[in-house]
Design a protein around this motif. Structure first.
Motif, PDB file in Angstrom:
ATOM      1  N   VAL A   1      33.470 -31.189  -9.584  1.00  0.00           N
ATOM      2  CA  VAL A   1      32.439 -31.867  -8.701  1.00  0.00           C
ATOM      3  C   VAL A   1      31.185 -31.183  -8.960  1.00  0.00           C
ATOM      4  N   SER A   2      31.173 -30.160  -9.471  1.00  0.00           N
ATOM      5  CA  SER A   2      29.863 -29.768 -10.129  1.00  0.00           C
ATOM      6  C   SER A   2      29.055 -30.536 -11.068  1.00  0.00           C
ATOM      7  N   ALA A   3      29.926 -30.988 -11.778  1.00  0.00           N
ATOM      8  CA  ALA A   3      29.288 -31.765 -12.734  1.00  0.00           C
ATOM      9  C   ALA A   3      29.061 -33.023 -12.406  1.00  0.00           C
ATOM     10  N   VAL A   4      29.564 -33.769 -11.279  1.00  0.00           N
ATOM     11  CA  VAL A   4      29.176 -34.858 -10.547  1.00  0.00           C
ATOM     12  C   VAL A   4      27.799 -34.611 -10.001  1.00  0.00           C
ATOM     13  N   MET A   5      27.707 -33.337  -9.429  1.00  0.00           N
ATOM     14  CA  MET A   5      26.380 -32.916  -8.580  1.00  0.00           C
ATOM     15  C   MET A   5      25.185 -33.154  -9.683  1.00  0.00           C
ATOM     16  N   GLN A   6      25.629 -32.508 -10.697  1.00  0.00           N
ATOM     17  CA  GLN A   6      24.408 -32.435 -11.893  1.00  0.00           C
ATOM     18  C   GLN A   6      24.103 -33.846 -12.220  1.00  0.00           C
ATOM     19  N   HIS A   7      24.933 -34.887 -12.130  1.00  0.00           N
ATOM     20  CA  HIS A   7      24.599 -36.103 -12.536  1.00  0.00           C
ATOM     21  C   HIS A   7      23.806 -36.937 -11.379  1.00  0.00           C
ATOM     22  N   LEU A   8      24.257 -36.475 -10.087  1.00  0.00           N
ATOM     23  CA  LEU A   8      23.650 -37.216  -8.993  1.00  0.00           C
ATOM     24  C   LEU A   8      22.076 -36.595  -9.079  1.00  0.00           C
ATOM     25  N   LYS A   9      21.931 -35.353  -9.344  1.00  0.00           N
ATOM     26  CA  LYS A   9      20.695 -34.865  -9.359  1.00  0.00           C
ATOM     27  C   LYS A   9      19.775 -35.663 -10.348  1.00  0.00           C
ATOM     28  N   ILE A  10      20.235 -36.127 -11.510  1.00  0.00           N
ATOM     29  CA  ILE A  10      19.375 -36.652 -12.160  1.00  0.00           C
ATOM     30  C   ILE A  10      19.062 -38.040 -11.761  1.00  0.00           C
TER      31      ILE A  10
ATOM     32  N   GLU B   1      19.150 -38.962  -8.581  1.00  0.00           N
ATOM     33  CA  GLU B   1      18.142 -38.591  -7.715  1.00  0.00           C
ATOM     34  C   GLU B   1      16.769 -38.360  -8.060  1.00  0.00           C
ATOM     35  N   GLY B   2      16.599 -37.838  -8.914  1.00  0.00           N
ATOM     36  CA  GLY B   2      15.241 -37.481  -9.931  1.00  0.00           C
ATOM     37  C   GLY B   2      14.716 -38.743 -10.068  1.00  0.00           C
ATOM     38  N   ALA B   3      15.456 -39.463 -10.621  1.00  0.00           N
ATOM     39  CA  ALA B   3      15.116 -40.995 -11.009  1.00  0.00           C
ATOM     40  C   ALA B   3      14.859 -41.767 -10.144  1.00  0.00           C
ATOM     41  N   GLY B   4      15.032 -41.533  -8.644  1.00  0.00           N
ATOM     42  CA  GLY B   4      14.865 -42.660  -7.507  1.00  0.00           C
ATOM     43  C   GLY B   4      15.844 -43.618  -7.493  1.00  0.00           C
ATOM     44  N   LEU B   5      16.896 -43.641  -8.249  1.00  0.00           N
ATOM     45  CA  LEU B   5      18.055 -44.476  -8.266  1.00  0.00           C
ATOM     46  C   LEU B   5      18.942 -44.199  -7.046  1.00  0.00           C
ATOM     47  N   VAL B   6      19.114 -43.198  -6.537  1.00  0.00           N
ATOM     48  CA  VAL B   6      20.169 -42.732  -5.544  1.00  0.00           C
ATOM     49  C   VAL B   6      19.579 -41.932  -4.682  1.00  0.00           C
ATOM     50  N   VAL B   7      19.851 -41.998  -3.260  1.00  0.00           N
ATOM     51  CA  VAL B   7      19.324 -41.036  -2.271  1.00  0.00           C
ATOM     52  C   VAL B   7      20.676 -40.227  -1.621  1.00  0.00           C
ATOM     53  N   SER B   8      20.636 -39.334  -1.199  1.00  0.00           N
ATOM     54  CA  SER B   8      21.678 -38.622  -0.475  1.00  0.00           C
ATOM     55  C   SER B   8      21.352 -37.944   0.806  1.00  0.00           C
ATOM     56  N   GLU B   9      22.229 -37.605   1.565  1.00  0.00           N
ATOM     57  CA  GLU B   9      21.931 -36.879   2.882  1.00  0.00           C
ATOM     58  C   GLU B   9      23.288 -36.256   3.018  1.00  0.00           C
ATOM     59  N   LYS B  10      23.009 -34.835   3.556  1.00  0.00           N
ATOM     60  CA  LYS B  10      23.839 -33.766   3.690  1.00  0.00           C
ATOM     61  C   LYS B  10      24.038 -33.823   5.239  1.00  0.00           C
ATOM     62  N   VAL B  11      25.273 -34.161   5.946  1.00  0.00           N
ATOM     63  CA  VAL B  11      25.504 -33.656   7.183  1.00  0.00           C
ATOM     64  C   VAL B  11      26.650 -32.933   7.478  1.00  0.00           C
ATOM     65  N   GLY B  12      26.460 -31.488   7.744  1.00  0.00           N
ATOM     66  CA  GLY B  12      27.545 -30.526   7.791  1.00  0.00           C
ATOM     67  C   GLY B  12      27.863 -29.951   6.327  1.00  0.00           C
ATOM     68  N   ARG B  13      28.986 -30.317   6.050  1.00  0.00           N
ATOM     69  CA  ARG B  13      29.468 -30.016   4.426  1.00  0.00           C
ATOM     70  C   ARG B  13      29.578 -31.083   3.782  1.00  0.00           C
ATOM     71  N   VAL B  14      29.259 -32.529   4.275  1.00  0.00           N
ATOM     72  CA  VAL B  14      29.373 -33.690   3.519  1.00  0.00           C
ATOM     73  C   VAL B  14      28.105 -34.118   3.242  1.00  0.00           C
TER      74      VAL B  14
ATOM     75  N   ARG C   1      23.822 -42.906  -1.573  1.00  0.00           N
ATOM     76  CA  ARG C   1      23.575 -44.217  -1.734  1.00  0.00           C
ATOM     77  C   ARG C   1      22.749 -44.672  -2.661  1.00  0.00           C
ATOM     78  N   VAL C   2      22.640 -46.149  -3.131  1.00  0.00           N
ATOM     79  CA  VAL C   2      21.855 -46.688  -3.926  1.00  0.00           C
ATOM     80  C   VAL C   2      20.440 -46.704  -3.525  1.00  0.00           C
ATOM     81  N   ASP C   3      19.207 -46.387  -4.079  1.00  0.00           N
ATOM     82  CA  ASP C   3      18.092 -46.786  -3.659  1.00  0.00           C
ATOM     83  C   ASP C   3      17.499 -48.223  -4.165  1.00  0.00           C
TER      84      ASP C   3
END
Length: 115
Positions: A45-54, A56-69, A73-75
């Protein structure tokens, strides 16, 4: 090295990785949690988070944290910009090929009778 990169450069750089393309493909079907994204991938999951960070930085994905989840989604705006760029290149190539085809038709030697 330049510190600033154009948004389109960042998008193509992010999409150059097959894991990130797979994640965007999954998110194109609808939002998913990080755990759902990680499930089919052979990584932590940590590696997936690193990919998500990239992504998100590219503006392709946005995320929202509610509680621990964290739900991602695609932008579509950045994806649409990349699509427009690719389509513009395709139209340019198609016009060139159309002009070449017209030129070849115009300069085709006449066929001799009986050939």
């Amino acid at each position: 090295m330049l510190q600033y990169q154009e948004p389109l450069d960042l998008a193509f750089q992010a999409l150059s990785d097959p894991t990130r393309r797979r994640m965007v493909e999954r998110l194109s079907a609808g939002p998913a949690t990080v755990s759902q994204l990680a499930e089919p991938l052979p990584m932590s999951v940590s590696a997936v988070m690193q990919h998500l960070k990239i992504l998100e930085g590219a503006g392709l994905v946005v995320s929202e944290k509610v509680g621990r989840v964290r739900t991602c989604r695609v932008d579509p705006r950045t994806l649409s910009a990349a699509e427009r760029w690719i389509n513009d290149r395709r139209r340019s190539v198609e016009r060139s090929l159309d002009r070449l085809g017209a030129f070849l038709d115009e300069t085709k030697p006449d066929e001799e009778p009986g050939s």
